[in-house]
Design a protein around this motif. Structure first.
Motif, mmCIF file in Angstrom:
data_model
loop_
_atom_site.group_PDB
_atom_site.id
_atom_site.type_symbol
_atom_site.label_atom_id
_atom_site.label_comp_id
_atom_site.label_asym_id
_atom_site.label_seq_id
_atom_site.Cartn_x
_atom_site.Cartn_y
_atom_site.Cartn_z
ATOM 1 N N ILE A 60 64.281 -27.098 -59.407
ATOM 2 C CA ILE A 60 64.725 -26.021 -58.516
ATOM 3 C C ILE A 60 63.868 -25.972 -57.256
ATOM 4 N N ILE A 61 62.556 -26.142 -57.405
ATOM 5 C CA ILE A 61 61.646 -26.103 -56.250
ATOM 6 C C ILE A 61 62.017 -27.192 -55.244
ATOM 7 N N PHE A 62 62.334 -28.388 -55.744
ATOM 8 C CA PHE A 62 62.737 -29.472 -54.842
ATOM 9 C C PHE A 62 64.124 -29.221 -54.251
ATOM 10 N N GLN A 63 65.024 -28.645 -55.051
ATOM 11 C CA GLN A 63 66.387 -28.396 -54.576
ATOM 12 C C GLN A 63 66.412 -27.466 -53.371
ATOM 13 N N VAL A 64 65.533 -26.468 -53.375
ATOM 14 C CA VAL A 64 65.588 -25.446 -52.331
ATOM 15 C C VAL A 64 64.645 -25.737 -51.163
ATOM 16 N N SER A 65 63.947 -26.877 -51.192
ATOM 17 C CA SER A 65 63.058 -27.244 -50.083
ATOM 18 C C SER A 65 63.566 -28.521 -49.425
ATOM 19 N N SER A 66 62.996 -28.849 -48.263
ATOM 20 C CA SER A 66 63.392 -30.070 -47.566
ATOM 21 C C SER A 66 62.454 -31.240 -47.890
ATOM 22 N N ALA A 67 61.500 -31.009 -48.796
ATOM 23 C CA ALA A 67 60.565 -32.066 -49.195
ATOM 24 C C ALA A 67 61.319 -33.175 -49.928
ATOM 25 N N ARG A 68 60.911 -34.400 -49.675
ATOM 26 C CA ARG A 68 61.573 -35.547 -50.312
ATOM 27 C C ARG A 68 61.215 -35.605 -51.795
ATOM 28 N N PHE A 69 62.235 -35.858 -52.627
ATOM 29 C CA PHE A 69 62.024 -35.911 -54.076
ATOM 30 C C PHE A 69 61.736 -37.328 -54.536
ATOM 31 N N SER A 70 60.791 -37.441 -55.462
ATOM 32 C CA SER A 70 60.547 -38.691 -56.183
ATOM 33 C C SER A 70 59.871 -38.312 -57.497
ATOM 34 N N ALA A 71 59.922 -39.214 -58.453
ATOM 35 C CA ALA A 71 59.299 -38.940 -59.743
ATOM 36 C C ALA A 71 57.794 -38.701 -59.573
ATOM 37 N N LYS A 72 57.182 -39.456 -58.658
ATOM 38 C CA LYS A 72 55.745 -39.314 -58.403
ATOM 39 C C LYS A 72 55.432 -37.934 -57.823
ATOM 40 N N GLU A 73 56.253 -37.475 -56.855
ATOM 41 C CA GLU A 73 56.042 -36.164 -56.251
ATOM 42 C C GLU A 73 56.302 -35.049 -57.262
ATOM 43 N N ALA A 74 57.279 -35.246 -58.119
ATOM 44 C CA ALA A 74 57.567 -34.249 -59.159
ATOM 45 C C ALA A 74 56.382 -34.115 -60.110
ATOM 46 N N TYR A 75 55.813 -35.262 -60.498
ATOM 47 C CA TYR A 75 54.644 -35.242 -61.375
ATOM 48 C C TYR A 75 53.465 -34.542 -60.697
ATOM 49 N N ARG A 76 53.279 -34.832 -59.404
ATOM 50 C CA ARG A 76 52.179 -34.199 -58.655
ATOM 51 C C ARG A 76 52.347 -32.680 -58.601
ATOM 52 N N LEU A 77 53.587 -32.249 -58.391
ATOM 53 C CA LEU A 77 53.855 -30.814 -58.329
ATOM 54 C C LEU A 77 53.548 -30.141 -59.666
ATOM 55 N N ILE A 78 53.991 -30.765 -60.751
ATOM 56 C CA ILE A 78 53.729 -30.211 -62.090
ATOM 57 C C ILE A 78 52.227 -30.160 -62.360
ATOM 58 N N TYR A 79 51.517 -31.242 -62.009
ATOM 59 C CA TYR A 79 50.074 -31.313 -62.270
ATOM 60 C C TYR A 79 49.314 -30.312 -61.402
ATOM 61 N N ARG A 80 49.733 -30.188 -60.133
ATOM 62 C CA ARG A 80 49.080 -29.245 -59.221
ATOM 63 C C ARG A 80 49.293 -27.800 -59.687
ATOM 64 N N THR A 81 50.496 -27.505 -60.151
ATOM 65 C CA THR A 81 50.783 -26.164 -60.678
ATOM 66 C C THR A 81 49.919 -25.873 -61.899
ATOM 67 N N TYR A 82 49.779 -26.868 -62.765
ATOM 68 C CA TYR A 82 48.948 -26.721 -63.967
ATOM 69 C C TYR A 82 47.488 -26.448 -63.603
ATOM 70 N N LEU A 83 46.941 -27.186 -62.621
ATOM 71 C CA LEU A 83 45.544 -27.003 -62.220
ATOM 72 C C LEU A 83 45.309 -25.650 -61.550
ATOM 73 N N GLN A 84 46.240 -25.226 -60.716
ATOM 74 C CA GLN A 84 46.057 -23.998 -59.946
ATOM 75 C C GLN A 84 46.321 -22.737 -60.760
ATOM 76 N N ASP A 85 47.370 -22.755 -61.568
ATOM 77 C CA ASP A 85 47.818 -21.521 -62.242
ATOM 78 C C ASP A 85 47.775 -21.582 -63.765
ATOM 79 N N GLY A 86 47.413 -22.730 -64.323
ATOM 80 C CA GLY A 86 47.333 -22.817 -65.781
ATOM 81 C C GLY A 86 48.581 -23.394 -66.419
ATOM 82 N N PHE A 87 48.446 -23.747 -67.688
ATOM 83 C CA PHE A 87 49.507 -24.428 -68.425
ATOM 84 C C PHE A 87 50.792 -23.598 -68.506
ATOM 85 N N PHE A 88 50.661 -22.304 -68.816
ATOM 86 C CA PHE A 88 51.850 -21.487 -69.029
ATOM 87 C C PHE A 88 52.580 -21.149 -67.738
#
Length: 325
Positions: A60-88
């Motif tokens: 959803i985050i990629f769908q509503v933004s103009s950022a280019r999607f790739s599996a690598k960028e998706a992984y980075r987003l998930i990992y960055r979210t985990y580091l900043q805000d925690g697992f849950f």
């Protein structure tokens, strides 16, 4: 003696008033079937969506933004979210998803069973697998019914998925802020592309799953597939259904979140044109589809399998209950 005559007369009157036992039994059976379908559908939706919630939020985050999607960028987003805000935090918005998915899935699966029964009566296929066209129609009608009744909850879920938690504290807060700041009509923004997308998605998903089960029964001679076979059939159903309706899903998300992303998407065609002019057809209208090919089949496979197995379990429990009396 007079009392005896009166008692007999009362008994006759009562028998005339009461419906036949077969009618009562049929009504009870129908009610139990509806309740079982609602419960099984609710459980199926909850289990499936919770299993893929982190991937769904990322999509959803990629769908509503103009950022280019790739599996690598998706992984980075998930990992960055985990580091900043925690697992849950990967499940942020899942409570809103459950509020929407549980009634949506319950209504959709229950409606599908009812439409199958009605169309089966109409075409003379009651108790059997419907012909292809009614099979497709039953799935589409079930999807439309569920979407119409639960759409505002989908809007809330999309908003919670793409905004920081400081903006909306809970589901009720989303409703209140949208109503006050953007108007009640905003709760149904993106409704038309949703319905247009639901018709091929739900229709093809149910059609594919039912067709694969029918072909399996004919080829294997087994009335019921194994659990892993159900998962595979559901995965194929999800892959076909979501691929067919994906561009409308992107349009729907853009329209739903326009109020918090700074865009002013007004119509379906206007939104499509803007997405294509800024990002292109494949990178815009099909952004995140590769993730959906991972997430979608898993979710739909789990959903159909959970529904079927729960239905079978409830029927067995009911039979055991009768046997013990």
């Amino acid at each position: 003696m007079g009392n005896g005559v009166q008692d007999q007369h009362a008994a006759l009157t009562q028998r005339e008033v009461l419906p036949p036992a077969s009618t009562q039994s049929e009504g009870l059976k129908q009610t139990r079937s509806v309740i079982n379908s609602l419960f099984s559908g609710a459980l199926a939706g909850a289990v499936a969506k919770t299993a893929v919630a982190p991937l769904d939020r990322t999509k959803i985050i990629f769908q509503v933004s103009s950022a280019r999607f790739s599996a690598k960028e998706a992984y980075r987003l998930i990992y960055r979210t985990y580091l900043q805000d925690g697992f849950f935090s990967l499940w942020r918005g899942n409570s809103a998803t459950m509020v929407r998915v549980i009634p949506y899935a319950a209504i959709q699966f229950c409606a599908h069973e009812q439409y199958k029964s009605l169309l089966g009566d109409y075409y003379g296929f009651q108790g059997k697998v419907l012909p292809p066209l009614p099979r497709l129609l039953a799935g589409s009608m079930a999807g439309i019914t569920a979407a119409m009744l639960t759409y505002p909850l989908d809007m809330v879920r999309a908003r919670m998925a793409v905004t920081p938690k400081e903006m909306y504290s809970n589901i009720l807060h989303v409703f209140v802020r949208i109503s006050r700041e953007e108007g009640l009509k905003t709760l149904y923004r993106g409704f038309t592309p949703t319905i247009l997308g639901v018709v091929p998605y739900a229709g093809l998903s149910f059609f594919t799953y039912e067709t694969l089960k029918k072909l399996h029964a004919e080829r294997s001679g087994r009335a019921q597939p194994y659990s892993y076979e159900r998962l595979a059939f559901g995965a194929c159903a999800g892959l076909i259904g979501q691929s067919a309706s994906y561009p409308l899903d992107v349009v729907r998300r853009r329209m739903q979140t326009a109020g918090v992303t700074g865009h002013t998407y007004g119509t379906i065609l206007g939104t499509m044109r803007e997405i294509m002019s800024e990002e292109g057809v494949i990178r815009g209208l099909y952004k995140g589809l590769s993730m959906n090919w991972v997430k979608g089949p898993i979710a739909v496979g789990i959903s159909f399998t959970t529904f079927d197995l729960t239905q079978i379990l409830l029927r067995k429990l009911h039979e055991m209950g009768y046997a013990s009396r």
